[in-house]
Design a protein around this motif. Sequence first.
Motif, PDB file in Angstrom:
ATOM      1  N   ARG A  25     -25.486   3.386  28.830  1.00  4.16           N
ATOM      2  CA  ARG A  25     -26.072   4.673  28.458  1.00  4.16           C
ATOM      3  C   ARG A  25     -25.473   5.071  27.110  1.00  4.16           C
ATOM      4  O   ARG A  25     -24.323   5.442  27.038  1.00  4.16           O
ATOM      5  N   CYS A  26     -26.237   4.889  26.065  1.00  3.59           N
ATOM      6  CA  CYS A  26     -25.785   5.145  24.690  1.00  3.59           C
ATOM      7  C   CYS A  26     -24.434   4.455  24.444  1.00  3.59           C
ATOM      8  O   CYS A  26     -23.527   5.004  23.853  1.00  3.59           O
ATOM      9  N   ASP A  39     -28.992   1.080  25.516  1.00 10.03           N
ATOM     10  CA  ASP A  39     -29.341   2.202  26.370  1.00 10.03           C
ATOM     11  C   ASP A  39     -30.375   1.769  27.397  1.00 10.03           C
ATOM     12  O   ASP A  39     -31.398   1.164  27.043  1.00 10.03           O
ATOM     13  N   LEU A  50     -31.573   9.879  23.602  1.00  7.48           N
ATOM     14  CA  LEU A  50     -30.831   8.831  22.889  1.00  7.48           C
ATOM     15  C   LEU A  50     -31.063   8.934  21.387  1.00  7.48           C
ATOM     16  O   LEU A  50     -30.115   8.872  20.605  1.00  7.48           O
ATOM     17  N   LEU A 139     -32.865  -1.593  24.052  1.00  6.09           N
ATOM     18  CA  LEU A 139     -33.307  -0.570  24.984  1.00  6.09           C
ATOM     19  C   LEU A 139     -34.591  -0.934  25.703  1.00  6.09           C
ATOM     20  O   LEU A 139     -35.208  -1.945  25.429  1.00  6.09           O
TER      21      LEU A 139
END
Length: 156
Positions: A25-26, A39, A50, A139
């Motif tokens: 997550r980021c 992400d 994001l 992502l």
Amino acid sequence: ALVAAGFPPADDAPHQVADTGLIGRCQVRRYRGVQCVLDVGHNLEALTRLRGRLPAHAGRRRLVLGMMTDKPVEAVVALFAADVDHWYLARPAVSRAADTGRLARALPEGAGAGRFDSVAAALDQAVADSGAGDQVLVLGSFFTVAEALNAMDQGD
């Protein structure tokens, strides 16, 4: 949660929670000298968040994208289109994954893109194409990020 379950939390619980993060997550990680941001976001809300939190970079932005067929591919591409210099399209190794043809059709006309047989191959090429100050985004899916992290762990 501990109190609700009937367990008294330890005195240092707030500090432990504050230091907790979600893998993927980021997540910022250097891979072969290149800043990579991973992400697991796969919906417009998560990826909009994001986009607003992306670390600064001085060079080009490359995006490794792999998404599932039931996710808003076109909306996600549109969200990042103005900020991406080159796209690296990959199909994660799960049956629900969108093929690279679907991802390619969502790109803006004239966008630079490559299609890859795996997330690892897409990541390796994105990093190889990067120079000083460039940033690689990974992502579109939990599966995409997991495969990229696995490739990074094996390639370090």
